[in-house]
Design a protein around this motif. Sequence first.
Motif, PDB file in Angstrom:
ATOM      1  N   ARG A 551       0.863  -1.189   0.000  1.00 52.56           N
ATOM      2  CA  ARG A 551       0.000   0.000   0.000  1.00 52.56           C
ATOM      3  C   ARG A 551       0.893   1.230   0.000  1.00 52.56           C
ATOM      4  O   ARG A 551       1.761   1.378   0.855  1.00 52.56           O
ATOM      5  N   GLY A 552       0.688   2.100  -0.991  1.00 49.70           N
ATOM      6  CA  GLY A 552       1.477   3.323  -1.035  1.00 49.70           C
ATOM      7  C   GLY A 552       2.960   3.040  -1.100  1.00 49.70           C
ATOM      8  O   GLY A 552       3.438   2.251  -1.918  1.00 49.70           O
ATOM      9  N   ALA A 553       3.709   3.680  -0.217  1.00 50.09           N
ATOM     10  CA  ALA A 553       5.167   3.546  -0.217  1.00 50.09           C
ATOM     11  C   ALA A 553       5.651   2.221   0.348  1.00 50.09           C
ATOM     12  O   ALA A 553       6.839   1.904   0.248  1.00 50.09           O
ATOM     13  N   HIS A 554       4.766   1.453   0.961  1.00 56.94           N
ATOM     14  CA  HIS A 554       5.130   0.154   1.549  1.00 56.94           C
ATOM     15  C   HIS A 554       4.818  -0.945   0.529  1.00 56.94           C
ATOM     16  O   HIS A 554       3.652  -1.227   0.241  1.00 56.94           O
ATOM     17  N   PHE A 555       5.873  -1.557  -0.026  1.00 53.53           N
ATOM     18  CA  PHE A 555       5.682  -2.572  -1.068  1.00 53.53           C
ATOM     19  C   PHE A 555       6.306  -3.887  -0.636  1.00 53.53           C
ATOM     20  O   PHE A 555       7.513  -3.979  -0.429  1.00 53.53           O
ATOM     21  N   ARG A 556       5.465  -4.914  -0.499  1.00 49.42           N
ATOM     22  CA  ARG A 556       5.899  -6.255  -0.123  1.00 49.42           C
ATOM     23  C   ARG A 556       5.797  -7.185  -1.332  1.00 49.42           C
ATOM     24  O   ARG A 556       4.704  -7.386  -1.879  1.00 49.42           O
ATOM     25  N   ILE A 557       6.914  -7.760  -1.766  1.00 49.00           N
ATOM     26  CA  ILE A 557       6.897  -8.707  -2.882  1.00 49.00           C
ATOM     27  C   ILE A 557       6.034  -9.912  -2.557  1.00 49.00           C
ATOM     28  O   ILE A 557       5.311 -10.440  -3.412  1.00 49.00           O
ATOM     29  N   ASP A 558       6.084 -10.343  -1.282  1.00 50.58           N
ATOM     30  CA  ASP A 558       5.327 -11.533  -0.881  1.00 50.58           C
ATOM     31  C   ASP A 558       3.847 -11.225  -0.658  1.00 50.58           C
ATOM     32  O   ASP A 558       3.031 -12.145  -0.563  1.00 50.58           O
ATOM     33  N   TYR A 559       3.468  -9.968  -0.542  1.00 51.02           N
ATOM     34  CA  TYR A 559       2.063  -9.541  -0.451  1.00 51.02           C
ATOM     35  C   TYR A 559       1.878  -8.351  -1.396  1.00 51.02           C
ATOM     36  O   TYR A 559       1.738  -7.207  -0.954  1.00 51.02           O
ATOM     37  N   PRO A 560       1.873  -8.586  -2.718  1.00 52.75           N
ATOM     38  CA  PRO A 560       1.949  -7.481  -3.690  1.00 52.75           C
ATOM     39  C   PRO A 560       0.674  -6.660  -3.844  1.00 52.75           C
ATOM     40  O   PRO A 560       0.719  -5.594  -4.460  1.00 52.75           O
ATOM     41  N   ASP A 561      -0.445  -7.122  -3.294  1.00 48.51           N
ATOM     42  CA  ASP A 561      -1.712  -6.422  -3.492  1.00 48.51           C
ATOM     43  C   ASP A 561      -2.209  -5.778  -2.194  1.00 48.51           C
ATOM     44  O   ASP A 561      -1.895  -6.249  -1.101  1.00 48.51           O
ATOM     45  N   PRO A 562      -3.004  -4.727  -2.314  1.00 45.26           N
ATOM     46  CA  PRO A 562      -3.640  -4.151  -1.113  1.00 45.26           C
ATOM     47  C   PRO A 562      -4.599  -5.162  -0.497  1.00 45.26           C
ATOM     48  O   PRO A 562      -5.222  -5.956  -1.200  1.00 45.26           O
ATOM     49  N   ASP A 563      -4.692  -5.109   0.822  1.00 49.23           N
ATOM     50  CA  ASP A 563      -5.594  -6.013   1.538  1.00 49.23           C
ATOM     51  C   ASP A 563      -6.698  -5.181   2.188  1.00 49.23           C
ATOM     52  O   ASP A 563      -6.407  -4.218   2.908  1.00 49.23           O
ATOM     53  N   PRO A 564      -7.967  -5.512   1.945  1.00 44.91           N
ATOM     54  CA  PRO A 564      -9.054  -4.684   2.475  1.00 44.91           C
ATOM     55  C   PRO A 564      -9.072  -4.585   3.993  1.00 44.91           C
ATOM     56  O   PRO A 564      -9.441  -3.546   4.557  1.00 44.91           O
ATOM     57  N   VAL A 565      -8.646  -5.626   4.688  1.00 48.25           N
ATOM     58  CA  VAL A 565      -8.625  -5.591   6.154  1.00 48.25           C
ATOM     59  C   VAL A 565      -7.503  -4.685   6.642  1.00 48.25           C
ATOM     60  O   VAL A 565      -7.700  -3.787   7.468  1.00 48.25           O
ATOM     61  N   ASN A 566      -6.276  -4.900   6.119  1.00 49.56           N
ATOM     62  CA  ASN A 566      -5.141  -4.060   6.496  1.00 49.56           C
ATOM     63  C   ASN A 566      -5.376  -2.605   6.119  1.00 49.56           C
ATOM     64  O   ASN A 566      -4.887  -1.692   6.784  1.00 49.56           O
TER      65      ASN A 566
END
Length: 603
Positions: A551-566
């Motif tokens: 999300r935004g400036a925080h990019f995780r290769i292992d979680y590449p998509d936004p999560d509605p809960v987070n």
Amino acid sequence: MIGYDEWHYDVLVIGAGGAGLRAAIEASATGARVGVICKSLLGKAHTVMAEGGIAAALSNVDERDNWQVHFTDTMRGGQYINNWRMAELHAREAPKCVHELESWGALFDRTEDGRILQRNFGGHKYPRLAHVGDRTGLEMIRTLQDHGIHMGMEVHMECTIISLLKDEGRIAGAFGYDRQRGGFILFHAPAVILATGGVGRAYRITSNSWEYSGDGHALAYQAGAALVDMEFLQFHPTGMVWPPGVQGILVTEGVRGEGGILLNNKNERFMFNDIPPLYRNQTADSPEEGWRYTQGDRDARRPPELLTRDHVARCIVREIREGRGSPHKGVYLDISWIREKMPDAPGFIRRKLPGMYHQFKKLAGIDITKEPMEVGPTTHYMMGGVMVDADTQMSTIPGLFAAGECAAGLHGANRLGGNSLSDLLVFGKRAGLYAAEFASQNKAGKTDDVNIQSLADDAVSFFRQADGENPYAVMTALQEMMQDFAGIVRTESELLQAKESLIQFRQRARKVRVEGNREYNNAWHTALDLQHMIIVSEAITLAAIYRKESRGAHFRIDYPDPDPVNGKMNQVIRKGSDGRMHVESIPLKPVRPDLQQLIDEMK
């Protein structure tokens, strides 16, 4: 006993950048006695590095702009993690703050009919940045410091705070030292404002100056205040990459705002290849047509290079990783191409971007009116910081306020260019007003001499180490580790490795050895800064581990998509009773219905 000088103030401002000076001016206007702590020299604050402009919906260039559009742009850019009340106040009050700055003597570029000129910038729907060429921050600091001195603020230059002091749960002052002479200073004050800027010095490649060691974040955390959004660290898409001695120095977004384009080593404008769905016309025949179609006729000149900074930075990293980068592991930023369209292009570039012209001419031997620049992402801005009340800027500790980059909430997951300077004005002003009000209602608390002696003794302990590492070596190793494992692209395994490494760094930092005396001793200053840098590094790392999404400036290769809960949670960091750092996810406050309607209408 270790001696120290004492000063008494109603409001103590730690930091003399845009936020600190604006806060000092507002507090002084109420009649409060105000002291300002300046880590460097007055006028040398990092705000002078802000080049592009001040974001404010003045509507001087495009009458369609207003505070509602600015508000929704800010929320969208922040991926809706923002403190919506701060975003509202910021959008509403920024125009007045710009006019206020102008009335104090700031000289802005002008439209043909004499109004303040505004330029396009990434993430802003309309031309919104009031500017002074590409030296807006310098003009802001010049104006604020002149006005602040005339308002009666007292400045302590080359002074660093090493601890905040409390009495019965509220702020009582601060304890620091004179960087020139090495003597300690005790400041008594019922209200303290943190305006210390960011944390970029914790990384190897950064646009930030040497002062940005996360002092305010760490001081607040150690005092028991809550931090929030620390995973959201912005990497500006364009910093210098060559020669090595200038790596990371900022290349203003104003270059792209005035027509600069990004190219890979195949001479392709690669930004057209990754236009987010929000801006894309799915039925267009080509990416270029899709982009122009979505922008409309009046905004057709806005290039995709002016998408949000997080998106542009990741696109640049992709080009470099896939072998399409420039020779020095960057990409090309070219504004010289406008020579094809404009007879007086060299004069236009030198007039609009004088700082960039001289920067590349002197440091890289490049004439940007004739050839492209090499650029790449650089650690630039911390969206996270001290959790504050939106209206008053007070932290979770009574009497402790924060403003500017040191505070969190306005920018959410990603800051739009230009919002930083208006942030300093709007919330610096609010922090100063409410800090003075708090001071008028509360007497200064008591300070404990035993505690102060302990702080002083701890600060000089590095001189007593029989053996130990050089503080510069530990700092360099920390910067390398954070750059490699908690940088622009993150993974669980690397973040966990960073977490483990920080345990060792904490031990190493406590055992560094400093030689000589306390006068003009940069090694001692570095040893003390290291303690703050490790705290902010741990906060960034832990928050990044807990946010399992991109999300935004925080990019995780292992979680590449936004999560509605987070996406409905903030990560809050506090110091626990066990002395350890604790992370807690808390739900976002519901957006006020009228503002939610605005967001829905403009999505």
